[in-house]
Scaffold this motif. Structure first.
Motif, PDB file in Angstrom:
ATOM      1  N   TRP A  52     -43.918  -1.694  70.307  1.00 54.11           N
ATOM      2  CA  TRP A  52     -44.861  -2.759  69.996  1.00 54.11           C
ATOM      3  C   TRP A  52     -45.031  -3.699  71.184  1.00 54.11           C
ATOM      4  O   TRP A  52     -46.157  -4.072  71.540  1.00 54.11           O
ATOM      5  CB  TRP A  52     -44.403  -3.544  68.763  1.00 54.11           C
ATOM      6  N   ALA A  53     -43.912  -4.090  71.807  1.00 55.07           N
ATOM      7  CA  ALA A  53     -44.005  -4.990  72.969  1.00 55.07           C
ATOM      8  C   ALA A  53     -44.813  -4.350  74.091  1.00 55.07           C
ATOM      9  O   ALA A  53     -45.651  -5.006  74.728  1.00 55.07           O
ATOM     10  CB  ALA A  53     -42.605  -5.353  73.469  1.00 55.07           C
ATOM     11  N   VAL A  56     -48.557  -4.418  73.158  1.00 61.06           N
ATOM     12  CA  VAL A  56     -49.133  -5.760  73.292  1.00 61.06           C
ATOM     13  C   VAL A  56     -49.320  -6.122  74.759  1.00 61.06           C
ATOM     14  O   VAL A  56     -50.383  -6.601  75.182  1.00 61.06           O
ATOM     15  CB  VAL A  56     -48.246  -6.798  72.580  1.00 61.06           C
ATOM     16  N   HIS A  57     -48.288  -5.897  75.560  1.00 61.81           N
ATOM     17  CA  HIS A  57     -48.375  -6.252  76.980  1.00 61.81           C
ATOM     18  C   HIS A  57     -49.460  -5.455  77.684  1.00 61.81           C
ATOM     19  O   HIS A  57     -50.122  -5.959  78.605  1.00 61.81           O
ATOM     20  CB  HIS A  57     -47.024  -6.019  77.659  1.00 61.81           C
ATOM     21  N   GLY A  59     -52.292  -4.765  76.689  1.00 63.93           N
ATOM     22  CA  GLY A  59     -53.594  -5.388  76.479  1.00 63.93           C
ATOM     23  C   GLY A  59     -53.934  -6.446  77.510  1.00 63.93           C
ATOM     24  O   GLY A  59     -55.111  -6.831  77.639  1.00 63.93           O
ATOM     25  N   TYR A  60     -52.924  -6.916  78.225  1.00 64.05           N
ATOM     26  CA  TYR A  60     -53.154  -7.941  79.244  1.00 64.05           C
ATOM     27  C   TYR A  60     -53.202  -7.367  80.661  1.00 64.05           C
ATOM     28  O   TYR A  60     -53.273  -8.124  81.628  1.00 64.05           O
ATOM     29  CB  TYR A  60     -52.042  -8.994  79.168  1.00 64.05           C
ATOM     30  N   HIS A  70     -46.418   1.804  78.732  1.00 68.66           N
ATOM     31  CA  HIS A  70     -47.598   1.121  78.191  1.00 68.66           C
ATOM     32  C   HIS A  70     -48.570   2.120  77.579  1.00 68.66           C
ATOM     33  O   HIS A  70     -49.038   1.938  76.452  1.00 68.66           O
ATOM     34  CB  HIS A  70     -48.310   0.331  79.289  1.00 68.66           C
ATOM     35  N   ASP A 110     -46.239  -3.530  62.770  1.00 70.79           N
ATOM     36  CA  ASP A 110     -46.642  -4.206  64.004  1.00 70.79           C
ATOM     37  C   ASP A 110     -47.472  -3.291  64.901  1.00 70.79           C
ATOM     38  O   ASP A 110     -48.487  -3.711  65.474  1.00 70.79           O
ATOM     39  CB  ASP A 110     -45.403  -4.693  64.764  1.00 70.79           C
ATOM     40  N   ALA A 114     -51.381  -3.609  66.073  1.00 65.91           N
ATOM     41  CA  ALA A 114     -51.726  -3.584  67.497  1.00 65.91           C
ATOM     42  C   ALA A 114     -52.748  -2.497  67.809  1.00 65.91           C
ATOM     43  O   ALA A 114     -53.568  -2.643  68.721  1.00 65.91           O
ATOM     44  CB  ALA A 114     -50.467  -3.380  68.342  1.00 65.91           C
TER      45      ALA A 114
END
Length: 211
Positions: A52-53, A56-57, A59-60, A70, A110, A114
């Motif tokens: 999950w982390a 999320v990361h 996406g940036y 990723h 989660d 995402a």
């Protein structure tokens, strides 16, 4: 028709939540032969805790700066969201552990969030049977009233966020017969078991016929 089934128990063949889900599935299959059941057992095959982390990361970050971790996490998140979108209905067997949702189910939720669009109702209008079990008792007047931090969370996610037509089936005192300290509650526990089993079987029949 495709039904997505998610289990999260770590109890294997002794699982009370799996037993309930089996009842829903068997009645559903009997009422609607040919139904396809797509299964994920999060307790037996957990999803990566760090996915999950990474999703999320990612996406940036521009695509060219993303690592293999990723890319893998984004792909997994999209797959899980896609499974919910593709399902015509879902059966979710998600027990309470340590007064809350299990880590296996939380990672799945989660990641699915995402993998969807922001605010996407992944189960919009679709039937969802949520089966949740608890080893003790947490109802009004019990010593641990208010300690169940699992069931309301599942309502918020499955019904309010994902938009499902929710049927919630609960069973308590599943540790009666396992924990000697609970032997005094054998009769109450058996009644709860019987009631939950009847509700699960009925949900399978009714929802299969309706949809």
């Amino acid at each position: 028709m495709a039904v997505l089934r998610i289990d999260a128990s770590i109890q294997g063949p002794r699982s009370a939540s799996t037993e309930l889900a089996d009842l829903v599935e068997s009645e559903w299959a009997a009422a609607r032969p040919g139904t396809e059941f797509v299964r994920r057992h999060l307790g037996a095959e957990p999803l990566p805790a760090d996915a999950w982390a990474h999703a999320v990361h990612a996406g940036y970050l521009p695509a060219e700066q993303r690592t293999d971790a990723h890319h893998g996490a984004v792909s997994l998140a999209g797959q899980l969201a896609g499974e919910l979108r593709a399902a015509d209905a879902v059966i979710l067997a998600l027990p309470l552990y340590n007064y809350g949702i299990s880590q296996h189910a939380k990672v799945w939720i989660d990641l699915a969030i995402a993998g969807g669009e922001l605010g996407e109702r992944l189960l919009d209008g679709k039937p969802a049977v949520v089966l949740t079990t608890r080893g003790g008792a947490y109802g009004p007047g019990t010593p641990r009233e208010g300690w169940d931090h699992n069931t309301d969370y599942l309502r918020r996610v499955v019904a309010d966020m994902w938009g499902a037509d929710l049927t919630l089936i609960e069973r308590e005192f599943t540790l009666v017969g396992v924990n000697p300290a609970l032997d005094a509650f054998t009769e109450a526990a058996e009644l709860m078991r019987k009631t939950a089993h009847e509700a699960a079987a009925q949900a399978g029949r009714v929802l299969a016929a309706r949809h």
